[in-house]
Design an enzyme around this catalytic site. Structure first.
Site, mmCIF file in Angstrom:
data_model
loop_
_atom_site.group_PDB
_atom_site.id
_atom_site.type_symbol
_atom_site.label_atom_id
_atom_site.label_comp_id
_atom_site.label_asym_id
_atom_site.label_seq_id
_atom_site.Cartn_x
_atom_site.Cartn_y
_atom_site.Cartn_z
ATOM 1 N N PRO A 2 42.902 -48.350 22.798
ATOM 2 C CA PRO A 2 43.282 -46.845 22.422
ATOM 3 C C PRO A 2 41.407 -45.799 22.085
ATOM 4 O O PRO A 2 41.560 -45.303 20.804
ATOM 5 C CB PRO A 2 43.522 -47.451 20.522
ATOM 6 C CG PRO A 2 42.609 -48.541 20.581
ATOM 7 C CD PRO A 2 41.962 -49.225 21.410
ATOM 8 N N GLU A 3 42.237 -45.082 22.566
ATOM 9 C CA GLU A 3 40.858 -43.930 22.618
ATOM 10 C C GLU A 3 43.023 -42.759 22.155
ATOM 11 O O GLU A 3 43.679 -43.020 22.482
ATOM 12 C CB GLU A 3 40.496 -44.017 23.552
ATOM 13 C CG GLU A 3 39.250 -44.131 24.047
ATOM 14 C CD GLU A 3 38.378 -44.251 25.110
ATOM 15 O OE1 GLU A 3 38.418 -42.606 25.386
ATOM 16 O OE2 GLU A 3 37.494 -45.245 26.392
ATOM 17 N N LYS A 58 41.781 -40.744 16.515
ATOM 18 C CA LYS A 58 42.961 -41.917 17.013
ATOM 19 C C LYS A 58 43.590 -42.514 15.697
ATOM 20 O O LYS A 58 43.708 -43.993 16.078
ATOM 21 C CB LYS A 58 41.424 -42.598 17.522
ATOM 22 C CG LYS A 58 40.191 -42.226 18.643
ATOM 23 C CD LYS A 58 39.463 -43.308 19.145
ATOM 24 C CE LYS A 58 38.274 -42.629 19.675
ATOM 25 N NZ LYS A 58 36.967 -43.233 19.891
ATOM 26 N N ARG A 276 26.410 -49.406 24.960
ATOM 27 C CA ARG A 276 28.003 -49.361 25.167
ATOM 28 C C ARG A 276 27.966 -49.228 27.099
ATOM 29 O O ARG A 276 27.116 -48.320 27.745
ATOM 30 C CB ARG A 276 28.466 -48.161 24.719
ATOM 31 C CG ARG A 276 29.110 -47.638 23.075
ATOM 32 C CD ARG A 276 29.550 -48.402 22.705
ATOM 33 N NE ARG A 276 30.871 -49.222 23.246
ATOM 34 C CZ ARG A 276 32.259 -48.405 22.771
ATOM 35 N NH1 ARG A 276 32.354 -47.657 22.059
ATOM 36 N NH2 ARG A 276 33.731 -48.554 23.546
#
Length: 286
Positions: A2-3, A58, A276
DNA sequence: CCGTTAACCTGAGAGC
DNA sequence: TGCTCTCAGGTTAACG
């Protein structure tokens, strides 16, 4: 999952399915999400009608009477499932990820008249939180920057927020206090489109580069929404709508694959920036 | 202030 | 079949 684009898809589906409907009751199977779910959640939102379904960054926000709200954040692995009640016929009511309800990790169930909304989250990084009034909700969001699709996100805004900053552009894009809604996938994609190296310091970006960041941030996010978001992991034996934007990734998950710029012979490399994964083309992104 | 690391968790997939 | 290891779409505190 979910972005911003994925959350927006969920929001649009919720609008079709639960807007103006009344919640009958809430069953909390497991309170131990990222933040402990209120003991009184059932009391707070039972018998309340959903007047608006909103999204900020978000987050999904359900708006009830008297400016009361339920906030939903999906963390890394949260999903919502719309499921017919047992006595109803099987239909294609599911709006995201699956028409089959997973067996495990169904932590919260919100019951409506003919169906229920199930919050599933294996990793439990997501959460639901109730707000009694608008002030507390606004306060909760006070550290969020402008939405990526907000018209006020322009060159002047970017110039203002990067002033006297020293920070690489990858970390900048992921930092929700400057621009809200971009996550790791889209940060990688935006930088490829903008032809900017993820390590480049924001204080070294010229105005043209800043403009590209703005333009492609909006473009990539809009394209992803149009495609129904991105679905990276397809669950076996589960049919249902998944996004299609993953088919258009230029760099994300494309380590060692050829750069998609036709005149470029480089391969996409993968590095870690602040833990990341970051994918980019050394040749195209300077 | 900045970047990195760890922490919060489970599960899929790779390699052996 | 199974073990161990790494990695995953987010956020945030702590550290150097």
């Amino acid at each position: 999952m979910p972005e911003l684009p994925e959350v927006e898809i969920v929001k649009q589906s919720l609008e079709k399915s639960i807007l103006y409907k009344k919640i009958n009751k809430v069953l909390v199977n497991n309170r131990n999400l990222r933040f402990k779910v209120e003991k009184n959640l059932n009391k707070f939102i039972s018998n309340k009608k959903i007047l608006k379904v909103l999204r900020r960054s978000k987050y999904i926000i359900l708006n009830f009477h008297k400016n009361q709200f339920l906030l939903i954040h999906f963390g890394m692995s949260g999903t919502l499932h719309l499921v017919r009640n047992n006595n109803s016929k099987k239909t294609n009511l599911s709006f995201y990820h699956s028409i089959n309800l997973p067996q495990k990790h169904n932590h919260i169930v919100i019951f409506f008249n003919n169906f229920k909304l199930v919050y599933n989250d294996p990793r439990r990084f997501g959460y639901l939180k109730f707000f009694k009034n608008l002030d507390t909700l606004n306060y909760y969001f006070s550290n969020l920057g402008l939405e990526v699709l907000d018209k006020r996100l322009n060159l002047n805004y970017l110039k203002k927020v990067i002033k006297n900053k020293s920070k690489n552009i990858k970390n900048f894009l992921l930092d929700q206090k400057y621009i809200a809604g971009i996550g790791n996938i889209y940060a990688n994609e935006i930088l490829y489109y903008s032809k900017i190296n993820p390590y480049k310091n924001v204080n070294k970006l010229n105005y043209l580069e800043l403009k590209k960041i703005i333009y492609f941030s909006k473009l990539v996010i809009k394209k992803a929404i149009k495609k129904g978001g991105s679905s990276i992991k397809d669950f076996k034996n589960i049919k249902g709508k998944s996004g299609l934007f993953q088919n258009e990734f230029k760099v994300y998950n494309r380590e060692n694959k050829k750069c998609l710029n036709k005149t470029c012979l480089e391969k996409i490399i993968k590095v870690f920036i602040s833990n990341r994964s970051s994918y980019f083309c050394k040749n195209c992104q300077k």
